[in-house]
Scaffold this active site. Sequence first.
Site, PDB file in Angstrom:
ATOM      1  N   HIS A 218      66.282  68.698 128.759  1.00 47.34           N
ATOM      2  CA  HIS A 218      66.770  70.048 127.982  1.00 47.34           C
ATOM      3  C   HIS A 218      65.811  70.007 126.647  1.00 47.34           C
ATOM      4  O   HIS A 218      65.168  70.984 126.376  1.00 47.34           O
ATOM      5  CB  HIS A 218      67.992  70.294 128.058  1.00 47.34           C
ATOM      6  CG  HIS A 218      68.390  71.384 127.251  1.00 47.34           C
ATOM      7  ND1 HIS A 218      68.891  72.531 127.585  1.00 47.34           N
ATOM      8  CD2 HIS A 218      68.788  71.686 125.803  1.00 47.34           C
ATOM      9  CE1 HIS A 218      69.270  73.290 127.141  1.00 47.34           C
ATOM     10  NE2 HIS A 218      69.230  73.038 125.828  1.00 47.34           N
ATOM     11  N   GLU A 219      66.108  68.976 125.898  1.00 42.65           N
ATOM     12  CA  GLU A 219      65.504  68.919 124.604  1.00 42.65           C
ATOM     13  C   GLU A 219      64.036  68.757 124.543  1.00 42.65           C
ATOM     14  O   GLU A 219      63.486  69.565 123.770  1.00 42.65           O
ATOM     15  CB  GLU A 219      66.254  68.148 123.650  1.00 42.65           C
ATOM     16  CG  GLU A 219      67.540  68.125 123.556  1.00 42.65           C
ATOM     17  CD  GLU A 219      68.041  69.565 122.911  1.00 42.65           C
ATOM     18  OE1 GLU A 219      67.408  70.285 122.411  1.00 42.65           O
ATOM     19  OE2 GLU A 219      69.191  69.797 123.370  1.00 42.65           O
TER      20      GLU A 219
ATOM     21  N   HIS B 243      62.819  72.289 124.817  1.00 42.35           N
ATOM     22  CA  HIS B 243      62.583  73.000 123.690  1.00 42.35           C
ATOM     23  C   HIS B 243      61.288  72.389 122.802  1.00 42.35           C
ATOM     24  O   HIS B 243      60.364  73.053 122.288  1.00 42.35           O
ATOM     25  CB  HIS B 243      63.914  72.657 122.648  1.00 42.35           C
ATOM     26  CG  HIS B 243      65.128  73.567 123.162  1.00 42.35           C
ATOM     27  ND1 HIS B 243      65.167  74.901 123.027  1.00 42.35           N
ATOM     28  CD2 HIS B 243      66.311  73.356 123.358  1.00 42.35           C
ATOM     29  CE1 HIS B 243      66.233  75.500 123.463  1.00 42.35           C
ATOM     30  NE2 HIS B 243      67.146  74.535 123.753  1.00 42.35           N
TER      31      HIS B 243
ATOM     32  N   GLU C  90      65.574  78.724 124.948  1.00 40.96           N
ATOM     33  CA  GLU C  90      66.164  78.256 125.721  1.00 40.96           C
ATOM     34  C   GLU C  90      65.877  78.530 127.494  1.00 40.96           C
ATOM     35  O   GLU C  90      65.978  77.577 128.173  1.00 40.96           O
ATOM     36  CB  GLU C  90      67.634  79.081 125.705  1.00 40.96           C
ATOM     37  CG  GLU C  90      68.967  78.332 126.586  1.00 40.96           C
ATOM     38  CD  GLU C  90      69.294  77.268 125.892  1.00 40.96           C
ATOM     39  OE1 GLU C  90      68.809  76.741 124.754  1.00 40.96           O
ATOM     40  OE2 GLU C  90      70.072  76.412 126.314  1.00 40.96           O
TER      41      GLU C  90
END
Lengths: 493, 493
Positions: free
Chosen positions: A258-259, A262, A288
């Site tokens: 997820h990160e 980003h 996101e």
Amino acid sequence: MTKHLTDFDKLMAFQRETEALAQIAGRLGWDQETMMPRGAAEQRGEEMSAIEGVLHARRTDGRLAEWLDRAEAPDPVAAAQLRLIRRSYARATKIPADLAQTLARVTSTAQGIWAAARAADKVADFLPTLAEVIALKREEAAALAQGGDLYDALMDDYEPGATAAVISAMFDRMRPRLVRLRAAVLEAAQPPKLNHRFGQDGQMRFARDLALAFGYDFDRGRLDLAVHPFSSGSGNDARITTRVVETDPFNCFYSTIHEVGHACYELGIDPDYLLTPLGNGVSMGVHESQSRIYENQLGRSPAFTGWMFRQMLDRFGDFGVASPEEFARIVNSVQPGFIRTEADEVHYNLHVMMRFDLERALIKGDLQVPDLEAAWNDRFLADFGVAVDRPAHGLLQDVHWSCGLFGYFPTYTLGNVYAGCLHQALRADIPTLDDQLAKGDTSAATGWLREKVQRHGGLHEPRAVISLACGFEPTEAPLLDYLDAKFGALYGL
Amino acid sequence: MTKHLTDFDKLMAFQRETEALAQIAGRLGWDQETMMPRGAAEQRGEEMSAIEGVLHARRTDGRLAEWLDRAEAPDPVAAAQLRLIRRSYARATKIPADLAQTLARVTSTAQGIWAAARAADKVADFLPTLAEVIALKREEAAALAQGGDLYDALMDDYEPGATAAVISAMFDRMRPRLVRLRAAVLEAAQPPKLNHRFGQDGQMRFARDLALAFGYDFDRGRLDLAVHPFSSGSGNDARITTRVVETDPFNCFYSTIHEVGHACYELGIDPDYLLTPLGNGVSMGVHESQSRIYENQLGRSPAFTGWMFRQMLDRFGDFGVASPEEFARIVNSVQPGFIRTEADEVHYNLHVMMRFDLERALIKGDLQVPDLEAAWNDRFLADFGVAVDRPAHGLLQDVHWSCGLFGYFPTYTLGNVYAGCLHQALRADIPTLDDQLAKGDTSAATGWLREKVQRHGGLHEPRAVISLACGFEPTEAPLLDYLDAKFGALYGL
């Protein structure tokens, strides 16, 4: 020398230093969550307040108004730079300097208080600070809204152009289908629970390799542990964090992916935009969309989890999962858990909708801080069918409110919606995607996202960058269709 | 509101923010050496330049002159604050803003270039940058000296009141006794060399416990690895670094104790001085007196090494050293090694004297960068009797010049001289010191130093704080007497 500089040049040179100072403030935030000794919290509050004061002074500097009046954009990119500087200036000049500094100091200290309250599981330790943060945010919202909606004014910071009315209508359309899917999945046969311990070192090694598999550049970033996973920084320094739970390695692995999404957004922006307003992700919702499509549509696809299953067998030995199919169901297991960041794709948006309603009420003044815990727990029971067992599983779970991030939560679901759209377009452009993912190769997908979304940075408005990438106007339909299809197949619905 | 603030109050409020921003710049420096991804170096250069620009603007802010003109100090502490702000203002207004920013950017980038050149052992990769740094430092020195001595002007930054003439005379007095002691020790029977490997984890665990034994507060600091050990930060956030060489654990252990001395100075300052000019160590020489007395007079005393020997046997098992006496001789072995930071107490000041002469020549313009390596190597051969075998062991060994720290090296020997004085006074006040050190208990000694030196921060001038602590004017004699006595006993001279 300066005779040959246009007003646009002078503006951009000034702005470049502001962007560099903003990067510094971001790095301090990273340090605070990863490296800072505990006893430094109060002093750090003063340091953050000082740098925020400098940033505020620069963002409201009278010369900006003069340069903005006179500057002519030599090309469309320059025009976009001017547009973003104008927006920032208009916003910043509405907020009094002392309010900006107080907010910086109070939220910096509040994060330490939140972390301690969460560790001790004591709501009461956090609420006075939260009340102070909310009072300050309402003051800020009033200054920004100038008679308009307070919550919209705050949300505009994270998602320019979005309004609570539009978001709320979209949530209303999404909720019935999500509730229906949730009920169907929970009635179906559930996959077994993982029953194995995965050591911290092994988890962090695999997390690192997963980051590499998704194209994260460790020469321009790093991976550390933090209480709450986050990414931080732009340009050539975009760092990520994750956390480790020995019984639940997917917490670490999917937080990492997820990160990485980003961070890759920031690292993928056109290098020409470095330390300019265009050199950052355009909104939290678009941000996101990247983290979510990396994490879910790619990382939790049965094709990719098949590769992951073999990797985990090689690294951790037999951990009690019989087949790639069972592994895919475990990775995508659907449970009414307490924690948003650990929520499955079916429940996740229900968490967000709940926070959206609660924080709108807090900002509007319809809900008071002393009543928040009861409101949280009642709503959670109603939506998820289980009672919150302790505050760390309830309103103390997220760092956001301690940071003053009101209006941020809805961008998570907006990101899911955008990810759904991008995923539909990506699948149409790359028909062989699953074959690649099955080999652990995400390069075609992440390359497509870099080219279609990431490299543009702040060039287009949030909705525009998604519609340009997809070739259609974003709606919630592709996400809901994807969820129905994926979980229908996994759970034999 | 502001009506009730005196000019002194306004000045101190402004200064407090400046100090907070200076702490931020320091923290970025720490990050750069410990955590920053390599690819971020260039961007970090711009960030450092931006924050240095802000600091320079504040240090030369016209309001300072007005407040300084009108401010009245209510007490002697306030008077000391004013004195330091006046000095900083006088200095800062002499340096053009663009020079200050260029220096910040170039030295930030130069550190990365130095680290890469050192790793690759290639002098040529570093020299162009070094030439650029020196040119800028000479420009800065000329602005500061206003006709006076360039080197003195730079040194004044690190050791207010010191001059090259006085330092040079002191070095001339010290050199014959050091050379005599060196010759005598090298002729005596040498202790065996350590022949054992000590794993990184075990070294770092003991380093941590050594830091605790010397009173380091991990709630207000942290210990990390870096290429070059250093300490960084003030107030409630003073961090240290060390390095690990598996065959030479004393490198890690004594670097740690050394940096603990620096950090404890900052952490030991009166909390009332937090984020004020008094809230920092008063000079590099006094700073070094703390790191050196922790490291050498306490940490390398045969009493303390007896405790250390038992600790290391417990932690690492038999590592081939027969007795505490042999251990003390190994810890205090005297060898003409290449590296200053690894040098024994007899050779250390000879390293400093060599750098002092070379950098004075560089700043004066008597020595050019293309000739530096030959000058270094010739002088090293003459002073130490061995030829430099590779640049990483020669002029690439220290970070200082890449940071622009010219005039800094002599403060190391000044620190040793001050440590010698403090040690003499400390022994007189605490006759049972060796009994305590033999139990690994440094608390009486470090408490004495905190009370006599550290808590005062910038209250007294550098020489004054030492003479007030000791009850006599500092000279080189106590250090030289201590060295003769200690090494005479260890080597049976």
